[in-house]
Design an enzyme around this catalytic site. Sequence first.
Site, mmCIF file in Angstrom:
data_model
loop_
_atom_site.group_PDB
_atom_site.id
_atom_site.type_symbol
_atom_site.label_atom_id
_atom_site.label_comp_id
_atom_site.label_asym_id
_atom_site.label_seq_id
_atom_site.Cartn_x
_atom_site.Cartn_y
_atom_site.Cartn_z
ATOM 1 N N GLY A 239 0.823 -1.087 -0.026
ATOM 2 C CA GLY A 239 -0.021 0.028 0.135
ATOM 3 C C GLY A 239 0.827 1.303 0.050
ATOM 4 N N GLY A 275 3.754 -3.624 -3.586
ATOM 5 C CA GLY A 275 3.712 -3.952 -5.088
ATOM 6 C C GLY A 275 4.277 -2.832 -5.809
ATOM 7 N N ARG A 276 3.063 -1.659 -5.654
ATOM 8 C CA ARG A 276 3.558 -0.357 -6.492
ATOM 9 C C ARG A 276 4.783 0.244 -6.103
ATOM 10 N NH1 ARG A 276 -1.174 2.234 -8.157
ATOM 11 N NH2 ARG A 276 -2.368 1.259 -6.461
ATOM 12 N N ARG A 312 -5.445 2.000 -15.877
ATOM 13 C CA ARG A 312 -5.808 2.875 -14.918
ATOM 14 C C ARG A 312 -6.154 4.203 -15.008
ATOM 15 N NH1 ARG A 312 -1.960 4.601 -12.162
ATOM 16 N NH2 ARG A 312 -3.036 4.457 -9.992
ATOM 17 N N CYS A 342 -13.047 1.647 -28.671
ATOM 18 C CA CYS A 342 -14.537 2.244 -29.202
ATOM 19 C C CYS A 342 -15.242 2.592 -27.808
ATOM 20 C CB CYS A 342 -15.245 1.462 -30.093
ATOM 21 S SG CYS A 342 -14.228 1.233 -31.467
ATOM 22 N N TYR A 371 0.604 -2.500 -12.122
ATOM 23 C CA TYR A 371 -0.653 -2.411 -12.591
ATOM 24 C C TYR A 371 -1.059 -1.799 -14.149
ATOM 25 C CZ TYR A 371 -1.202 -3.135 -7.614
ATOM 26 O OH TYR A 371 -0.783 -3.595 -6.410
HETATM 27 C C1 LIG Z 1 -2.958 -5.446 -3.936
HETATM 28 C C2 LIG Z 1 -2.407 -6.074 -2.628
HETATM 29 C C3 LIG Z 1 -1.109 -5.515 -2.338
HETATM 30 C C4 LIG Z 1 -0.072 -4.759 -3.064
HETATM 31 O O1 LIG Z 1 -0.724 -3.411 -2.916
HETATM 32 P P1 LIG Z 1 0.292 -2.088 -3.199
HETATM 33 O O2 LIG Z 1 -0.463 -0.797 -2.948
HETATM 34 O O3 LIG Z 1 0.733 -2.408 -4.804
HETATM 35 O O4 LIG Z 1 1.436 -2.142 -2.452
HETATM 36 C C5 LIG Z 1 -0.551 -6.264 -1.335
HETATM 37 N N1 LIG Z 1 -1.346 -7.194 -0.559
HETATM 38 C C6 LIG Z 1 -2.613 -7.338 -0.885
HETATM 39 C C7 LIG Z 1 -3.474 -8.633 -0.109
HETATM 40 C C8 LIG Z 1 -3.010 -6.814 -2.096
HETATM 41 O O5 LIG Z 1 -4.264 -7.164 -2.464
#
Ligand SMILES: *Cc1c(COP(=O)(O)O)cnc(C)c1O
Length: 417
Positions: A239, A275-276, A312, A342, A371
């Site tokens: 997150g 992730g991000r 996105r 379209c 993403y």
């Molecule tokens: C999507 C997700 C993440 C990664 O979130 P980021 O914002 O990309 O860091 C981590 N844990 C769970 C359970 C997720 O669904």
Amino acid sequence: MHYFQYKGNELYAEDIPIADIVAAVGSPVFIYSQATFERHYKAFDEAFGQAPHTICYSVKANSNLAILKLIAGLGGGVDIVSGGELFRALEAGVDPKKIVYSGVGKRDDEIEYALRSDILMFNVESEQEIDRINEIAGQVGKKAGIALRVNPNVDPQTHPYITTGLKKAKFGITMEDAVAEYKRAAQMSNLEILGIDCHIGSQLTNVEPFVDSIKKLKELISQLGELGIELKYLDLGGGLGIQYDAEDPPLPADYGAAIQSETKDLGLHLIFEPGRNIAGNAGILAAKCLFTKERDDKHFIIIDAGMNDLARPALYGSFHGVQPVVKDQDGMVAADIVGPICETGDFLVKERQVPMFKQGDLMAFMSAGAYGFTMSSNYNSRPRAAEVLVNGNRFAVIRERETVEDLIRGESVPDWM
Ligand SMILES: *Cc1c(COP(=O)(O)O)cnc(C)c1O
């Protein structure tokens, strides 16, 4: 900090001009910088210093095999949300004991696959899922490591579609139910309670919601301790946000310091699922201007990438910076940059001052490493873009551009036609 920078008028990925990659591989193309991935991973890792911790990179952000292999090579594990992601992670050589499995809707076959693969633990998201994992573990003859994903009901102050930790969200088990569910799980013979987990949302630009969640989890952890339920792992999810535009997210070091001061007395092994933060600014999407046109007082720049490539903006109204691959435009213009799909929602840039791109110009959509490709689709029967990884002065295609034959793979016409 990332390695997509200008040298003179030309945008480079590390030591290679983007234009050279497009000339070789075509457009549109996702281009990732290995040095940026490594830098982001290490910054996150170092933010937790000597504290026992594992980084379980979130596969859904960017799930290319080469990226997963890179993460595994750096010592990382992964957070998966499907059997497909588990397959990828194992193919890439990720240590199963560094795999955690999240997601509200795990199927029986996926649970069995994960058990047979000896992953570290399931982040369990409902009462019924606890029972199901216990049953399947019994059938398979394994003990399932579990953590309960609790929903601390903290507002992460981000986009509603990526807010996951509020009571009304579909994710996790409520704080109120958690103790009873831990007690129930503790009685089940095929489960081993390993930890507690939460993931409150994505693209957070403040540390306070993380800290507030930990405070709530700590109350729960001490209640569990009184019941004799001891945990090993505290999984704080992902997150942590990144800069797309003018956001000012905390540095990993600040996030790390805030979390460590809140968790240091617990004696738990920390797990993170970024992730991000690792992947977002480690990639771009390069695309080409096909046409421009004027409509009333609007200027449209029509390109060869659309919402099927980078969803996105259409999905969340997200901002992606756009930069010319070669700076030779005649000033700026207020424009929409739109794709060939379209749908009116098919835009990558909405009413923004951008360089006066002309036919044939290449442009780079920034912050497309997370993403981006993973959310892309074949909508409008558009083959998905290629993916390229750059490492210094060399690059490799890590996923070929799809062909039209790929589009109909698996389809068949019934014999009565
Ligand atoms: C999507 C997700 C993440 C990664 O979130 P980021 O914002 O990309 O860091 C981590 N844990 C769970 C359970 C997720 O669904």
